[in-house]
Scaffold this motif. Structure first.
Motif, PDB file in Angstrom:
ATOM      1  N   ARG A 148      36.107  35.861  46.741  1.00 33.27           N
ATOM      2  CA  ARG A 148      35.068  36.452  46.147  1.00 33.27           C
ATOM      3  C   ARG A 148      35.434  37.614  45.258  1.00 33.27           C
ATOM      4  O   ARG A 148      35.205  38.087  44.125  1.00 33.27           O
ATOM      5  N   ARG A 149      36.257  38.485  45.915  1.00 35.93           N
ATOM      6  CA  ARG A 149      36.865  39.753  45.396  1.00 35.93           C
ATOM      7  C   ARG A 149      37.751  39.310  44.360  1.00 35.93           C
ATOM      8  O   ARG A 149      37.803  40.085  43.373  1.00 35.93           O
ATOM      9  N   ARG A 152      36.527  39.057  40.547  1.00 35.91           N
ATOM     10  CA  ARG A 152      36.353  40.082  39.851  1.00 35.91           C
ATOM     11  C   ARG A 152      37.428  40.933  39.736  1.00 35.91           C
ATOM     12  O   ARG A 152      37.785  41.550  38.635  1.00 35.91           O
ATOM     13  N   THR A 153      38.259  41.421  40.575  1.00 32.21           N
ATOM     14  CA  THR A 153      39.377  42.290  40.673  1.00 32.21           C
ATOM     15  C   THR A 153      40.673  41.808  40.026  1.00 32.21           C
ATOM     16  O   THR A 153      41.397  42.546  39.440  1.00 32.21           O
ATOM     17  N   TRP A 270      28.841  36.117  39.838  1.00 30.70           N
ATOM     18  CA  TRP A 270      30.047  36.716  40.577  1.00 30.70           C
ATOM     19  C   TRP A 270      29.838  36.533  41.891  1.00 30.70           C
ATOM     20  O   TRP A 270      30.693  36.310  42.701  1.00 30.70           O
ATOM     21  N   GLU A 271      28.360  36.543  42.573  1.00 38.71           N
ATOM     22  CA  GLU A 271      28.072  36.193  43.994  1.00 38.71           C
ATOM     23  C   GLU A 271      28.579  34.665  44.430  1.00 38.71           C
ATOM     24  O   GLU A 271      28.584  34.520  45.316  1.00 38.71           O
TER      25      GLU A 271
ATOM     26  N   ILE B  47      34.220  47.456  49.370  1.00 34.44           N
ATOM     27  CA  ILE B  47      33.894  46.030  48.468  1.00 34.44           C
ATOM     28  C   ILE B  47      32.178  46.348  48.133  1.00 34.44           C
ATOM     29  O   ILE B  47      31.712  46.000  47.003  1.00 34.44           O
ATOM     30  N   GLU B  50      32.449  48.458  45.209  1.00 38.15           N
ATOM     31  CA  GLU B  50      32.761  47.610  43.953  1.00 38.15           C
ATOM     32  C   GLU B  50      31.835  46.901  43.185  1.00 38.15           C
ATOM     33  O   GLU B  50      31.722  46.565  42.308  1.00 38.15           O
ATOM     34  N   GLU B  51      31.069  46.117  44.328  1.00 34.67           N
ATOM     35  CA  GLU B  51      30.176  45.200  43.882  1.00 34.67           C
ATOM     36  C   GLU B  51      28.972  45.682  43.308  1.00 34.67           C
ATOM     37  O   GLU B  51      28.280  45.304  42.484  1.00 34.67           O
ATOM     38  N   LYS B  54      29.760  46.264  39.127  1.00 32.47           N
ATOM     39  CA  LYS B  54      30.179  44.859  38.422  1.00 32.47           C
ATOM     40  C   LYS B  54      30.955  44.982  37.279  1.00 32.47           C
ATOM     41  O   LYS B  54      30.313  45.777  36.170  1.00 32.47           O
ATOM     42  N   PRO B  55      31.947  44.190  37.095  1.00 32.77           N
ATOM     43  CA  PRO B  55      32.344  44.073  35.532  1.00 32.77           C
ATOM     44  C   PRO B  55      31.397  43.390  34.546  1.00 32.77           C
ATOM     45  O   PRO B  55      30.697  42.633  34.975  1.00 32.77           O
TER      46      PRO B  55
END
Lengths: 276, 56
Positions: A148-149, A152-153, A270-271, B47, B50-51, B54-55
């Motif tokens: 999940r992370r 995004r990163t 994203w989730e 986390i 960070e969430e 969001k980007p």
């Protein structure tokens, strides 16, 4: 500019992190129904055997999706493995100790991610999928929080929309049987010397360690180590990618910008790991 | 047939290796339990933060 239409909602191109096993083959089939062209990326770290087995499901995928729509590449990544997985081995052992038995698979996976990012940037591919599944989230590289992370990163940082379309799927071999995509039944019951993918010598001890000793028995060790290991290796991955595109035209930033433009029409979920 | 023999041969050697290393790892992780509990909370908070950013 890619045309995202109802026929191919993922657009013109997508790539798959492809071992040849039932999970990545099923993921490839599902993505192949939503993208005009898919590229199956199989990576050779230099210490696995029978990598040619990964070709076995490719013919079936071409039969179902169209030969001109399915490409397959076997790409050596030993230089990346030497830097990312083995380059800091003394300090890794000092920090992670016996947990490296399972983390070695994560290091290998991060090396694959590095090459996949380079490949996607060079070939203008804004979407990537893999066959990660929740049932195998005992292994660090398929841990829910890591996947999940990373979306995004890591992936999105390079303009790539990552997802794991079968993350909730427990029986990919049965699903493949249903759609007549499987080479033979019960492939998921194989544990070594696989028929449709390579065999890794680290595989059996890593699997035993991850499934039995690195889960509930170890408390939060797996979650913490997975986070810290992937954070630790991130600068190496980024340096390799940057070095690859140095003195090239177009440059890295331009390629990232292009991919983000191609990927942007997709709504960001994203989730949901299983949506692009 | 050869593949089947190979599978069981590899399993006979490598599964015990995994178990032995696993027991050593379990002891190691038990000794580091406090560290992991603290870091787990810190990582969870990071986390979450960070969430929230969001980007686009």
């Amino acid at each position: 500019m890619t045309t995202h239409n109802t026929f191919y909602p993922l657009g013109k191109k997508a790539s798959i992190l492809y071992s040849g096993g039932t999970d990545s083959a099923l993921a490839a089939y599902l993505v192949g129904q939503k993208a005009e062209e898919i590229t199956l990326l199989t990576f050779d770290p230099g210490f696995i055997f029978f990598i040619e087995n990964s070709k076995k499901h490719v013919d079936l995928l071409r039969h179902h999706l169209g030969a001109d729509r399915v490409k397959h590449e076997i790409i050596p990544i030993k230089p990346f493995i030497d830097r990312i997985l083995f380059g800091e081995r003394k300090q890794d052992f000092k920090k992670y100790g016996f947990n490296l038995t399972a983390l070695v698979c994560l290091g290998c996976r991060l090396s694959m991610h590095t090459m996949a990012i380079i490949y996607n940037l060079e070939h203008g591919i804004p979407v990537i999928a893999d066959g990660s599944i929740r049932k195998q989230s005992t292994v660090p590289e398929q841990l829910d929080s890591f996947v999940r992370r990373n979306r995004r990163t890591l992936w999105w940082k390079y303009g790539i929309r990552h997802f794991s379309p079968i993350y909730s799927e427990d029986n990919s071999d049965l699903e493949m049987d249903k759609i007549r995509l499987s080479l033979k039944p019960n492939l998921k019951k194989q544990f070594i010397l696989f028929d449709t993918q390579a065999t890794c010598p680290f595989g059996v001890p890593a699997d035993v360690y991850a499934r039995i000793f690195y889960g509930v028995l170890s408390g939060q060790a797996r979650e913490v180590d997975t986070f810290e290991y992937s954070e630790q290796k991130r600068p190496l991955m980024e340096a390799i990618i940057r070095e690859h595109f140095t003195d090239k035209t177009p440059g890295l930033d331009d390629l990232i910008g292009e991919l983000k433009t191609l990927a942007s029409p997709l709504p960001a979920k994203w989730e949901d790991i299983d949506h692009a | 047939m050869l593949k089947l023999i190979g599978r069981y041969l590899i399993a006979t050697i490598m599964i015990p290796v995994g178990v032995v290393v696993g027991v050593a790892g379990w002891i190691q992780n038990k000794l580091r339990q406090e560290y992991y509990q603290r870091r787990f909370q810190e990582i969870r908070d990071q986390i979450k933060q960070e969430e929230q950013n969001k980007p686009s």
